[in-house]
Design a protein around this motif. Structure first.
Motif, PDB file in Angstrom:
ATOM      1  N   VAL A  82      11.368   1.764   6.509  1.00  0.00           N
ATOM      2  CA  VAL A  82      11.786   0.318   6.160  1.00  0.00           C
ATOM      3  C   VAL A  82      12.351   0.661   4.878  1.00  0.00           C
ATOM      4  CG1 VAL A  82      11.370  -1.696   5.604  1.00  0.00           C
ATOM      5  CG2 VAL A  82      10.283  -0.789   7.671  1.00  0.00           C
ATOM      6  N   ILE A  83      13.689   0.073   4.579  1.00  0.00           N
ATOM      7  CA  ILE A  83      14.510   0.061   3.421  1.00  0.00           C
ATOM      8  C   ILE A  83      14.191  -1.368   2.560  1.00  0.00           C
ATOM      9  CG2 ILE A  83      16.366   0.417   1.780  1.00  0.00           C
ATOM     10  CD1 ILE A  83      15.160   3.176   2.982  1.00  0.00           C
ATOM     11  N   GLN A  84      13.378  -1.475   1.518  1.00  0.00           N
ATOM     12  CA  GLN A  84      13.144  -2.815   1.229  1.00  0.00           C
ATOM     13  C   GLN A  84      14.054  -2.990  -0.261  1.00  0.00           C
ATOM     14  OE1 GLN A  84       9.131  -3.342  -0.410  1.00  0.00           O
ATOM     15  NE2 GLN A  84       8.929  -5.470  -0.351  1.00  0.00           N
ATOM     16  N   GLY A  85      15.101  -3.951  -0.047  1.00  0.00           N
ATOM     17  CA  GLY A  85      15.626  -4.508  -1.253  1.00  0.00           C
ATOM     18  C   GLY A  85      15.011  -5.469  -2.220  1.00  0.00           C
ATOM     19  N   PRO A  86      15.749  -5.939  -3.138  1.00  0.00           N
ATOM     20  CA  PRO A  86      15.468  -6.982  -4.145  1.00  0.00           C
ATOM     21  C   PRO A  86      15.101  -8.267  -3.408  1.00  0.00           C
ATOM     22  CG  PRO A  86      17.276  -5.748  -4.870  1.00  0.00           C
ATOM     23  CD  PRO A  86      17.037  -5.452  -3.570  1.00  0.00           C
ATOM     24  N   GLY A  87      14.357  -9.099  -3.725  1.00  0.00           N
ATOM     25  CA  GLY A  87      14.012 -10.369  -2.912  1.00  0.00           C
ATOM     26  C   GLY A  87      13.421 -10.266  -1.727  1.00  0.00           C
ATOM     27  N   GLU A  88      13.170  -8.936  -1.120  1.00  0.00           N
ATOM     28  CA  GLU A  88      12.626  -8.778   0.168  1.00  0.00           C
ATOM     29  C   GLU A  88      11.134  -8.500   0.049  1.00  0.00           C
ATOM     30  OE1 GLU A  88      16.309  -7.383   2.631  1.00  0.00           O
ATOM     31  OE2 GLU A  88      15.132  -5.731   1.842  1.00  0.00           O
ATOM     32  N   ALA A  89      10.408  -9.216   1.093  1.00  0.00           N
ATOM     33  CA  ALA A  89       8.768  -8.812   1.247  1.00  0.00           C
ATOM     34  C   ALA A  89       8.540  -8.250   2.290  1.00  0.00           C
ATOM     35  CB  ALA A  89       8.147 -10.392   1.291  1.00  0.00           C
ATOM     36  N   LEU A  90       7.422  -7.377   2.355  1.00  0.00           N
ATOM     37  CA  LEU A  90       7.009  -6.626   3.580  1.00  0.00           C
ATOM     38  C   LEU A  90       5.513  -6.789   3.801  1.00  0.00           C
ATOM     39  CD1 LEU A  90       7.981  -4.510   5.536  1.00  0.00           C
ATOM     40  CD2 LEU A  90       6.928  -2.979   3.827  1.00  0.00           C
ATOM     41  N   PHE A  91       5.414  -7.023   5.002  1.00  0.00           N
ATOM     42  CA  PHE A  91       3.786  -7.222   5.364  1.00  0.00           C
ATOM     43  C   PHE A  91       3.305  -6.026   6.081  1.00  0.00           C
ATOM     44  CE2 PHE A  91       0.797  -8.141   8.983  1.00  0.00           C
ATOM     45  CZ  PHE A  91      -0.322  -8.582   8.177  1.00  0.00           C
ATOM     46  N   VAL A  92       1.997  -5.425   5.589  1.00  0.00           N
ATOM     47  CA  VAL A  92       1.519  -4.400   6.234  1.00  0.00           C
ATOM     48  C   VAL A  92       0.090  -4.640   6.753  1.00  0.00           C
ATOM     49  CG1 VAL A  92       0.624  -1.913   5.545  1.00  0.00           C
ATOM     50  CG2 VAL A  92       2.620  -2.963   4.177  1.00  0.00           C
ATOM     51  N   PRO A  93       0.086  -4.425   8.220  1.00  0.00           N
ATOM     52  CA  PRO A  93      -0.946  -4.835   9.175  1.00  0.00           C
ATOM     53  C   PRO A  93      -2.312  -3.767   8.748  1.00  0.00           C
ATOM     54  CG  PRO A  93       0.787  -4.529  10.236  1.00  0.00           C
ATOM     55  CD  PRO A  93       1.188  -3.993   8.989  1.00  0.00           C
ATOM     56  N   SER A  94      -3.385  -4.302   9.023  1.00  0.00           N
ATOM     57  CA  SER A  94      -4.819  -3.456   8.868  1.00  0.00           C
ATOM     58  C   SER A  94      -4.465  -2.253   9.334  1.00  0.00           C
ATOM     59  CB  SER A  94      -5.881  -4.181   9.185  1.00  0.00           C
ATOM     60  OG  SER A  94      -6.104  -5.546   8.508  1.00  0.00           O
ATOM     61  N   GLY A  95      -4.768  -1.270   8.795  1.00  0.00           N
ATOM     62  CA  GLY A  95      -5.041   0.138   9.158  1.00  0.00           C
ATOM     63  C   GLY A  95      -3.827   1.092   9.516  1.00  0.00           C
ATOM     64  N   TRP A  96      -2.830   0.546   8.829  1.00  0.00           N
ATOM     65  CA  TRP A  96      -1.554   1.338   8.987  1.00  0.00           C
ATOM     66  C   TRP A  96      -1.410   2.225   7.831  1.00  0.00           C
ATOM     67  CZ3 TRP A  96       3.376  -0.124  11.686  1.00  0.00           C
ATOM     68  CH2 TRP A  96       3.352  -0.977  12.850  1.00  0.00           C
ATOM     69  N   TYR A  97      -1.509   3.353   7.906  1.00  0.00           N
ATOM     70  CA  TYR A  97      -1.177   4.206   6.954  1.00  0.00           C
ATOM     71  C   TYR A  97       0.381   4.249   6.401  1.00  0.00           C
ATOM     72  CZ  TYR A  97      -5.672   6.733   6.717  1.00  0.00           C
ATOM     73  OH  TYR A  97      -6.979   6.747   6.762  1.00  0.00           O
ATOM     74  N   HIS A  98       0.572   4.381   5.083  1.00  0.00           N
ATOM     75  CA  HIS A  98       1.882   4.298   4.709  1.00  0.00           C
ATOM     76  C   HIS A  98       1.886   5.092   3.337  1.00  0.00           C
ATOM     77  CE1 HIS A  98      -0.564   0.944   3.423  1.00  0.00           C
ATOM     78  NE2 HIS A  98       0.250   0.927   2.356  1.00  0.00           N
ATOM     79  N   GLN A  99       3.148   5.431   3.164  1.00  0.00           N
ATOM     80  CA  GLN A  99       3.598   5.955   1.655  1.00  0.00           C
ATOM     81  C   GLN A  99       4.963   5.252   1.291  1.00  0.00           C
ATOM     82  OE1 GLN A  99       3.656  10.128   2.960  1.00  0.00           O
ATOM     83  NE2 GLN A  99       5.553  10.257   1.768  1.00  0.00           N
ATOM     84  N   VAL A 100       5.280   5.147   0.013  1.00  0.00           N
ATOM     85  CA  VAL A 100       5.898   4.324  -0.430  1.00  0.00           C
ATOM     86  C   VAL A 100       6.905   4.952  -1.540  1.00  0.00           C
ATOM     87  CG1 VAL A 100       6.820   2.133  -1.514  1.00  0.00           C
ATOM     88  CG2 VAL A 100       4.706   2.304  -0.083  1.00  0.00           C
ATOM     89  N   HIS A 101       8.389   5.061  -1.596  1.00  0.00           N
ATOM     90  CA  HIS A 101       9.043   5.629  -2.466  1.00  0.00           C
ATOM     91  C   HIS A 101      10.175   4.727  -3.181  1.00  0.00           C
ATOM     92  CE1 HIS A 101       7.966   9.830  -0.906  1.00  0.00           C
ATOM     93  NE2 HIS A 101       7.662   9.123   0.527  1.00  0.00           N
ATOM     94  N   ASN A 102       9.938   4.770  -4.680  1.00  0.00           N
ATOM     95  CA  ASN A 102      10.798   4.066  -5.361  1.00  0.00           C
ATOM     96  C   ASN A 102      12.177   4.601  -5.407  1.00  0.00           C
ATOM     97  OD1 ASN A 102       8.924   1.787  -5.876  1.00  0.00           O
ATOM     98  ND2 ASN A 102       8.125   3.005  -7.409  1.00  0.00           N
ATOM     99  N   GLU A 103      13.351   4.094  -4.637  1.00  0.00           N
ATOM    100  CA  GLU A 103      14.617   4.786  -4.775  1.00  0.00           C
ATOM    101  C   GLU A 103      15.427   4.469  -6.178  1.00  0.00           C
ATOM    102  OE1 GLU A 103      16.151   4.442  -1.124  1.00  0.00           O
ATOM    103  OE2 GLU A 103      15.053   6.188  -0.137  1.00  0.00           O
ATOM    104  N   ALA A 104      15.140   3.474  -6.800  1.00  0.00           N
ATOM    105  CA  ALA A 104      15.332   3.093  -7.963  1.00  0.00           C
ATOM    106  C   ALA A 104      14.252   2.542  -9.015  1.00  0.00           C
ATOM    107  CB  ALA A 104      16.639   2.223  -7.798  1.00  0.00           C
ATOM    108  N   ASP A 105      14.814   1.954 -10.065  1.00  0.00           N
ATOM    109  CA  ASP A 105      13.682   1.372 -11.126  1.00  0.00           C
ATOM    110  C   ASP A 105      13.249   0.124 -10.309  1.00  0.00           C
ATOM    111  OD1 ASP A 105      13.693   3.490 -13.117  1.00  0.00           O
ATOM    112  OD2 ASP A 105      15.326   2.299 -14.204  1.00  0.00           O
ATOM    113  N   THR A 106      12.070   0.079 -10.152  1.00  0.00           N
ATOM    114  CA  THR A 106      11.480  -1.090  -9.261  1.00  0.00           C
ATOM    115  C   THR A 106      10.347  -1.893  -9.849  1.00  0.00           C
ATOM    116  OG1 THR A 106      12.038  -0.036  -7.185  1.00  0.00           O
ATOM    117  CG2 THR A 106      10.598  -1.741  -6.837  1.00  0.00           C
TER     118      THR A 106
END
Length: 262
Positions: A82-106
């Protein structure tokens, strides 16, 4: 840019993340892929799911397993990207492993929470972590030292069993207060004090409190001492919930009430 290593959120909580500005790239793994991320010892030591440094294959890339890899099934994992842009919200369900990368100053705002839908996941995790603590103690007297066990659990999970019990109590009391509030509103409507309106909160709160009762019953069976902790008011809270819901003998740890009082 900066990034957050692979993890599942604390106590298997829900979480949401809203970008104020900037851009993030998320890799999310559904629970049925968790085993694919494990190392050869069955642990979750993997930090970066994009590439297993001890093999030539990356997530979703290698067609054949690398027998020398510390993560022999990583090549089978298929993350949701998932690519998340400005003003966008993301819901992460229970038990989902994830990692996140900031592709710009965030700049982002994040929040984690537990409720009746996922608190059982947190309880199972607390039991599993306590078992890991016990397995790590060699001497029998150490395993029987509840203070030591809870101290080690607190370091491992961020809270001990009694802190988790307080969390459960707080949530159950909150649900009970809302239920009583709805009951009063219904009574006022029946007396013509206010307009009658369907309130879905009553149905939701009944379900939440039933789940809370079952969880509290299960926790008291594993940790009988929480019933005697006066700061929790454990048994009194269960009795109050039973009284409000008019549930007969919901738990054997409650004092059974005469049928005439139901």
């Amino acid at each position: 840019g900066s990034w957050t290593p692979l993890h599942a959120d604390v106590l298997r909580s829900f979480s949401w993340s809203t970008n104020i500005c900037g851009r993030k790239k998320w890799l999310l793994f559904p629970p049925d892929q968790t085993e694919l991320l494990q190392d050869t010892d069955g642990g979750m030591s993997l930090q970066d799911a994009r590439l297993d440094a001890s093999s030539t294959g990356s997530v979703g890339g290698a067609k054949q397993p690398n027998k020398k890899s510390k993560y022999p099934r990583l090549h089978l994992a298929r993350p949701i990207e998932v690519i998340q842009g400005p003003g966008e919200a993301l819901f992460v369900p229970s038990g989902w492993y994830h990692q996140v990368h900031n592709e710009a100053d965030t700049i982002s705002v994040n929040h984690n929470w537990l409720n009746g839908a996922n608190i059982q996941w947190g309880w199972r995790l607390m039991q599993d972590l306590q078992l890991e603590v016990l397995k790590g103690l060699i001497e029998p007297e150490e395993r029987e030292d509840d203070v030591l066990v809870q101290e080690l659990l607190q370091r491992k999970a961020g809270m001990d069993m009694f802190e988790f019990a307080r969390l459960v109590c707080s949530g159950a009391k909150h649900d009970l207060d809302i239920y009583i509030e709805v009951q009063h509103a219904e009574k006022d409507a029946s007396l013509g004090i206010c307009d009658a309106a369907p309130d879905i909160r009553k149905t939701v709160m009944v379900e939440m409190m039933k789940r809370a009762l079952m969880l509290m019953k299960s926790m008291a069976e594993v940790l009988p001492s929480i019933e005697e902790d006066s700061s929790l008011g454990w048994k009194a809270l269960m009795v109050s919930i039973v009284d409000e819901l008019q549930i007969r003998e919901i738990s054997p740890i409650l004092v059974k009430k005469p049928k005439t009082s139901i």
